[in-house]
Design an enzyme around this catalytic site. Structure first.
Site, PDB file in Angstrom:
ATOM      1  N   LYS A 112       0.814  -1.096  -0.102  1.00 37.12           N
ATOM      2  CA  LYS A 112       0.058  -0.011   0.036  1.00 37.12           C
ATOM      3  C   LYS A 112       0.869   1.309  -0.056  1.00 37.12           C
ATOM      4  O   LYS A 112       0.601   2.201  -0.606  1.00 37.12           O
ATOM      5  CB  LYS A 112      -1.029  -0.234   1.210  1.00 37.12           C
ATOM      6  N   ASP A 125      -3.497   7.476   4.613  1.00 37.81           N
ATOM      7  CA  ASP A 125      -3.156   6.239   5.029  1.00 37.81           C
ATOM      8  C   ASP A 125      -3.678   5.588   6.018  1.00 37.81           C
ATOM      9  O   ASP A 125      -4.146   6.368   6.931  1.00 37.81           O
ATOM     10  CB  ASP A 125      -1.584   6.192   5.170  1.00 37.81           C
ATOM     11  N   GLU A 126      -3.822   4.443   6.066  1.00 29.71           N
ATOM     12  CA  GLU A 126      -4.721   3.640   7.296  1.00 29.71           C
ATOM     13  C   GLU A 126      -6.132   4.393   7.852  1.00 29.71           C
ATOM     14  O   GLU A 126      -6.466   4.466   8.746  1.00 29.71           O
ATOM     15  CB  GLU A 126      -3.824   3.748   8.565  1.00 29.71           C
ATOM     16  N   GLN A 136      -7.890  -5.053   9.232  1.00 25.67           N
ATOM     17  CA  GLN A 136      -6.870  -4.728  10.084  1.00 25.67           C
ATOM     18  C   GLN A 136      -7.109  -3.756  10.943  1.00 25.67           C
ATOM     19  O   GLN A 136      -6.229  -2.899  11.346  1.00 25.67           O
ATOM     20  CB  GLN A 136      -5.440  -4.379   9.343  1.00 25.67           C
ATOM     21  N   ARG A 191       1.744 -11.001  10.108  1.00 31.64           N
ATOM     22  CA  ARG A 191       3.112 -10.322  10.328  1.00 31.64           C
ATOM     23  C   ARG A 191       4.083 -11.293   9.730  1.00 31.64           C
ATOM     24  O   ARG A 191       5.422 -10.987   9.787  1.00 31.64           O
ATOM     25  CB  ARG A 191       3.376 -10.035  11.918  1.00 31.64           C
TER      26      ARG A 191
END
Length: 641
Positions: free
Chosen positions: A32, A217-218, A248, A588
């Protein structure tokens, strides 16, 4: 390095869409940041002025990473667009408009401790007892309301019970003190910027013209205030590109609302959606497990990660009789990876749901001489642990002034610095009546603790301190932070249970000695292992990181998923967040994933039989293999209550 050929077809599609609202759903490890960076570069190549481009992230680390990528790809460093965190962006806007707000340009920004000090002062000025009301709890309420864009006036108008009316009064006085000091607290930065835009459309219009192309972002982690800030800035030109993944979203407990990303298309009609599903990080086995886990959630946008990476090893499952056995199994496997040179220590991460779990892991790694680094505070260095040890020392030694100073207001007893000075100078008789009563109660408690230490098991004495001091009650009402501290103290009770077989006097001496030595060993280990040790951290702390080998530990019902979920009024919503947290933990790992659980775990000094986490059942058996480690030793013998 910046050639368009680096991008896959979906990434290229996201880069090429330059006008109108764009939602980029980016799965874990789907590139991303690279996609966002290339999109900004593409805009500049098409002739968009760099000063008309804004990118907003959540952390300075993420912003710096994006800046570095931009510098690498752009020859002219002066053509860098503004890449900022939400809070830094708002500081910039507020400083540019300080005079409008009645502030000097160089106003101060209060950190959490500064804010707490001013809040306590506000309470004192209003005659509200710091002993009876928890300042941190009040500050947390005010913070939550600010992030929900609820003003003090609105909050006061809605306050119907005594507590909320008290908070409204404190908030009003606290706000006046903050303004008088020409300061903003951390939560004010975004809320005040949104308020400025609402009150001054001309100022908002200036920034809408400045930043015609906005990137976030996010996006799944935005709260109400952040959402509204972005909405206002993008309202005129609608050239808003957001990147994120509802799967997430793991920060609901601090105000993030993943519905912001799920509702993007209804908030921005005509939006284009691009889904990035190709994972560049993990093996096919790990990706298959992640997909199986997250598809059980209902509140999500359907997507399925895939990867062209190798199939990879099966997921290792470590089953142990108790937490000590689990920690030894994890440490043994980590040591094996290091000895066989399959991984450097820093390529290995041990993840856990709650901070108190680190204690057993730390001991296991210490005993094997394996380098490790705790992300966060080491167990015996945590404030609440030091406070409990200080209670024990002060009970035995009333001349231990350092221990007494540390705990005389833990929990709050309404004793300030002036009272403390009088106590230490032997002038307790000059104290006001309320303070004198607090001192008397404190030393009576120490006497009772000393008596208990002579006749009761050590673990029972620690429980006595927690309950009789009022400490447990205070922590239970202290929100997420209070619950975490209470969990750590209950873990200390569990450790103390291992000394209960000794005579009370011997037990205490051994316990305090071992705690001091272990704390010193941990400090030495951290110095030795810095930048090279195995990483020990909570899953929340691991967000945004990746490791070759990952151990996800404590996979038991009421631990992961956490017990607080079943007790919550919004249990289903929080349960899905727990599943997202597990999904983040799984993704992860790059090379191999290990999952572990203990059949029994000592919680608050009592042995509890565990049911394996239902999240384990979401993963197909053909993706998992049992991991064997050395036979149990005497410490693994289960003691039944």
């Amino acid at each position: 390095m910046c050639a368009r050929e680096e991008l896959n077809e979906k990434q290229k599609e996201a880069v090429a869409i330059t006008e109108g609202p764009l939602l980029i759903i980016a799965g874990a490890g789907a590139g991303k940041t690279k996609t966002l960076t290339h999109r900004i570069i593409h805009l500049i190549e098409r002739g968009v002025a760099h000063e008309n481009i804004l990118a907003v992230t959540f952390t300075n680390k993420a912003a710096q990473e994006m800046r570095e990528r931009m510098r690498t790809c752009l020859d002219d460093t002066e053509r860098q667009p503004l890449i900022s965190t939400f809070h830094s962006l708002c500081v910039r806007i507020l400083r540019e408009n300080a005079a409008v707000l009645g502030y000097p340009r160089h106003f101060s920004i209060l950190d959490k401790e500064d804010s707490l000090a001013l809040l306590k002062r506000a309470m004192e000025e209003l005659g509200i007892s710091l002993k009876e009301q928890e300042p941190r709890k009040i500050l947390a309420v005010i913070s939550r309301e600010k992030n929900n864009l609820v003003s003090q006036e609105i909050f006061a108008g809605r306050a119907q019970d005594t507590f909320r009316r008290m908070v409204a009064a404190v908030w009003s006085r606290y706000r006046a003190l903050v303004k008088k000091s020409h300061s903003f607290d951390f939560d004010d930065l975004i809320a005040s910027t949104v308020a400025l835009f609402a009150e001054r459309p001309d100022i908002l219009a200036k920034y809408q013209e400045r930043w015609r192309y906005i990137h976030v972002d996010e996006y799944q982690d935005t709260n109400t205030a952040q959402y509204e800030l972005v909405f206002l800035l993008a309202k005129k030109y609608r050239n808003l590109a957001v990147v994120g993944d509802a799967d997430q979203s793991i920060y609901g407990w601090r105000g993030a609302d993943f519905k912001n990303i799920l509702n993007f298309e209804s908030d921005y009609p005509g939006a284009t959606v691009v889904v990035l599903e190709e994972n560049y990080r993990s093996t096919q086995t790990i990706i298959a497990a992640a997909n199986e886990v997250i598809k059980k959630n209902r509140e999500r946008r359907d997507k399925s990660l895939f990867t062209k990476n190798k199939v990879g090893e099966k997921i290792g499952l470590i089953t142990a009789l108790n937490e000590a056995g689990e920690a030894r199994g994890v440490a043994e496997k980590a040591g094996e990876l290091i000895r066989r040179k399959k991984a450097l220590p820093r390529d290995i991460a041990v993840l856990y749901r709650a901070n108190f779990q680190s204690r057993a892991m730390e001991e296991a790694f210490l005993s094997r001489g394996l380098p490790y680094q705790v992300f966060g505070i080491r167990f015996f260095e945590r404030k609440e642990i030091k406070d409990m040890l200080a209670y024990l020392r002060a009970a035995l030694n009333h001349n231990d002034t350092e221990s007494i100073k540390r705990i005389i207001n833990t929990p709050r007893r309404g004793l300030g610095k002036a009272s403390m000075a009088k106590i230490l100078s032997g002038a307790s008789h000059t104290l006001p009546r309320a303070a004198a009563r607090g001192v008397e109660n404190f030393f009576s408690l120490l006497a009772a603790i000393k008596e208990r230490l002579q006749i009761s098991p050590l673990s029972e004495t620690l429980k006595f301190i927690l309950t009789e001091s009022g400490w447990e009650r205070e922590l239970e009402g202290g929100g997420e932070e209070g619950v975490e501290r209470l969990e750590n103290l209950r873990e200390l009770v569990s450790i103390a249970r291992g000394y209960d077989a000794l005579l009370p006097s011997d037990a205490l001496e051994s316990f305090l000695t071992d705690a001091a030595l272990l704390s010193a060993e941990e400090a030495q280990e951290e110095e030795r292992a810095e930048n090279e040790g195995v990483r020990l951290m909570t899953v929340h702390a691991a967000k945004g990181l990746e490791f070759g080998y990952v151990f996800v530990t404590g996979l038991e019902q009421e631990l992961f998923p956490h017990t607080r979920v079943s007790a919550s009024a919004s249990a289903e919503r929080e349960y899905e967040e727990e599943r997202r947290l597990f999904y983040v933990a799984i993704t992860r790992a790059k090379e191999k994933l290990y999952l572990s659980y203990a059949q029994t775990r000592t919680i608050y000094g009592s042995r509890r039989i565990n049911i394996p986490s239902e999240f384990l059942l979401d993963i197909s058996d053909d993706l998992i293999e049992e991991e064997l480690f050395s036979p149990m030793d005497s410490e693994d013998v289960i003691e039944w209550d």
